[in-house]
Design an enzyme around this catalytic site. Structure first.
Site, mmCIF file in Angstrom:
data_model
loop_
_atom_site.group_PDB
_atom_site.id
_atom_site.type_symbol
_atom_site.label_atom_id
_atom_site.label_comp_id
_atom_site.label_asym_id
_atom_site.label_seq_id
_atom_site.Cartn_x
_atom_site.Cartn_y
_atom_site.Cartn_z
ATOM 1 N N ASN A 6 -4.699 -2.782 3.339
ATOM 2 C CA ASN A 6 -4.722 -2.258 4.699
ATOM 3 C C ASN A 6 -6.371 -2.655 4.772
ATOM 4 O O ASN A 6 -7.349 -1.854 4.462
ATOM 5 C CB ASN A 6 -4.545 -0.883 4.896
ATOM 6 C CG ASN A 6 -5.044 -0.531 6.260
ATOM 7 O OD1 ASN A 6 -5.397 -1.247 6.921
ATOM 8 N ND2 ASN A 6 -4.792 0.696 6.453
ATOM 9 N N PHE A 7 -6.921 -3.610 5.636
ATOM 10 C CA PHE A 7 -8.599 -3.661 5.704
ATOM 11 C C PHE A 7 -9.071 -2.789 6.802
ATOM 12 O O PHE A 7 -10.419 -2.807 6.450
ATOM 13 C CB PHE A 7 -8.612 -5.289 6.110
ATOM 14 C CG PHE A 7 -8.360 -6.326 4.897
ATOM 15 C CD1 PHE A 7 -7.964 -6.171 3.871
ATOM 16 C CD2 PHE A 7 -8.544 -7.698 5.480
ATOM 17 C CE1 PHE A 7 -7.870 -6.970 3.020
ATOM 18 C CE2 PHE A 7 -8.340 -8.753 4.591
ATOM 19 C CZ PHE A 7 -7.965 -8.516 3.127
ATOM 20 N N LYS A 8 -8.254 -2.173 7.401
ATOM 21 C CA LYS A 8 -8.961 -1.398 8.542
ATOM 22 C C LYS A 8 -10.058 -2.133 9.181
ATOM 23 O O LYS A 8 -9.506 -3.278 9.920
ATOM 24 C CB LYS A 8 -9.589 -0.202 7.848
ATOM 25 C CG LYS A 8 -8.543 0.509 6.722
ATOM 26 C CD LYS A 8 -8.932 1.851 6.312
ATOM 27 C CE LYS A 8 -7.942 2.745 5.448
ATOM 28 N NZ LYS A 8 -8.296 3.878 4.956
ATOM 29 N N HIS A 88 -0.441 5.573 10.933
ATOM 30 C CA HIS A 88 -1.668 5.971 9.941
ATOM 31 C C HIS A 88 -2.458 7.097 10.364
ATOM 32 O O HIS A 88 -2.746 7.077 11.478
ATOM 33 C CB HIS A 88 -2.602 4.742 9.870
ATOM 34 C CG HIS A 88 -3.390 4.744 8.712
ATOM 35 N ND1 HIS A 88 -4.541 5.509 8.352
ATOM 36 C CD2 HIS A 88 -3.280 4.070 7.163
ATOM 37 C CE1 HIS A 88 -5.038 5.381 7.328
ATOM 38 N NE2 HIS A 88 -4.307 4.468 6.710
ATOM 39 N N GLU A 90 -5.551 7.604 10.373
ATOM 40 C CA GLU A 90 -6.609 7.404 11.166
ATOM 41 C C GLU A 90 -6.381 7.398 12.500
ATOM 42 O O GLU A 90 -7.178 7.495 13.432
ATOM 43 C CB GLU A 90 -7.509 6.257 10.400
ATOM 44 C CG GLU A 90 -8.062 6.685 9.352
ATOM 45 C CD GLU A 90 -8.302 5.494 8.074
ATOM 46 O OE1 GLU A 90 -7.912 4.293 8.654
ATOM 47 O OE2 GLU A 90 -8.594 5.827 7.011
ATOM 48 N N GLU A 157 0.560 8.758 2.330
ATOM 49 C CA GLU A 157 -0.975 8.890 2.257
ATOM 50 C C GLU A 157 -1.609 10.323 2.228
ATOM 51 O O GLU A 157 -1.838 10.563 3.630
ATOM 52 C CB GLU A 157 -1.395 8.038 3.125
ATOM 53 C CG GLU A 157 -0.936 6.553 2.867
ATOM 54 C CD GLU A 157 -1.932 5.345 3.427
ATOM 55 O OE1 GLU A 157 -2.467 4.722 2.592
ATOM 56 O OE2 GLU A 157 -2.459 5.419 4.443
ATOM 57 N N GLY A 163 -10.055 7.145 1.011
ATOM 58 C CA GLY A 163 -11.497 6.880 1.024
ATOM 59 C C GLY A 163 -12.494 7.962 0.286
ATOM 60 O O GLY A 163 -13.319 7.618 0.443
ATOM 61 N N SER A 194 -6.930 6.149 -2.215
ATOM 62 C CA SER A 194 -7.741 5.998 -3.472
ATOM 63 C C SER A 194 -6.960 5.260 -4.444
ATOM 64 O O SER A 194 -7.230 5.496 -6.002
ATOM 65 C CB SER A 194 -8.405 7.131 -3.937
ATOM 66 O OG SER A 194 -9.350 7.781 -2.926
HETATM 67 P P1 13P Z 1 -8.396 4.302 0.595
HETATM 68 O O1 13P Z 1 -7.462 3.347 -0.491
HETATM 69 O O2 13P Z 1 -9.417 3.541 0.868
HETATM 70 O O3 13P Z 1 -8.164 5.690 -0.103
HETATM 71 O O4 13P Z 1 -7.268 3.993 1.799
HETATM 72 C C1 13P Z 1 -6.055 4.140 1.723
HETATM 73 C C2 13P Z 1 -5.271 4.050 3.086
HETATM 74 O O5 13P Z 1 -5.595 4.849 4.190
HETATM 75 C C3 13P Z 1 -4.588 2.729 3.228
HETATM 76 O O6 13P Z 1 -3.962 2.748 4.653
#
Ligand code: 13P
Length: 230
Positions: A6-8, A88, A90, A157, A163, A194
């Site tokens: 997931n590049f966000k 998600h 976020e 998650e 993150g 992570s």
């Molecule tokens: P990280 O791997 O940066 O912790 O992010 C996880 C995530 O939110 C994947 O959707």
């Protein structure tokens, strides 16, 4: 195993193309039984060649119409995209997507035959209260979701592990996944938060983990391919 990147809000069209070229070289020997997903930002969506599926990080639950700033099925169809991330943390937090909105989005994309990677996860304040409150919180995120949809993948998650560099422990993942599996049965269940080359083996060897959803450590093609090849 499922490996999802997931590049966000990272990468560009140019860097995504380079990333995919690099990934294709590194993974040319990979056993095709594993499933790889890449979720680039909207501006980098395209028809890429390779042994992976490109998905959208989000979309509005319409075909097209007057929804300024959003994209719908028509725009995803142009690139043959039939996979979407929904729920998600976020988006729930920063874009104020309520459970009701998330459920409506799932129902719409399910009706369109999309493969849905559906994300759930608890904040630290709930984790600190103990396992029962965690499960109560997570199960509430299944409200309105058809958990037996045959193109559904669930991604657990924990928000406090996203993150932060601090993944959940093997014990926490194991206990949470086994409790979730009792509810979702055969629906694949990913862990995210992570995940990195240093912990991928430990995480993918936990019973009830069918794969991983990776953010930061997926941004580099070398790091992501190391995880896929682990
Ligand atoms: P990280 O791997 O940066 O912790 O992010 C996880 C995530 O939110 C994947 O959707």
């Amino acid at each position: 195993m499922i490996y999802a990147a997931n590049f966000k809000t990272n990468q560009t069209r140019k860097s995504t193309r380079q990333y995919i070229e690099e990934l294709n070289v590194k993974l040319c020997t990979k056993d095709v039984r594993d499933k790889i997903y890449i979720f680039p930002p909207f501006t980098a969506l395209d028809n890429y060649e390779g042994n992976f599926t490109i998905g959208a990080q989000n979309a509005y639950p319409v075909h097209n119409g007057a929804f300024t700033g959003e994209i719908g099925v028509e725009q995803l169809d142009e690139f043959g995209i039939k996979t979407i991330l929904i729920g998600h943390s976020e988006r729930r937090e920063y874009m104020a997507e309520t459970q009701e909105k998330v459920a409506q989005k799932c129902a719409f994309f399910q009706a369109q035959g999309f493969e849905i990677i559906y994300c759930i996860g608890e904040p630290l304040s709930i984790r600190e209260k103990g396992f029962e409150p965690v499960m109560e919180y997570l199960l509430a995120q299944f409200e309105g979701i058809d958990i037996h949809y045959d193109k559904l993948v669930v991604a657990y998650e924990p928000i406090w592990a996203i993150g932060t560099g601090r993944s959940a422990t093997a014990e926490e993942i194991s206990a949470t996944h086994s409790a979730l599996k009792k509810v979702i049965n055969d629906t694949p269940l990913l862990y995210g938060g992570s995940v990195k080359p240093a912990n991928i083996k430990e995480i993918t060897s936990i019973a009830g983990v069918d794969g991983v959803l990776v953010g930061s450590a997926s941004l580099d093609a070398d790091s992501f391919s190391q995880m896929v090849l682990s």
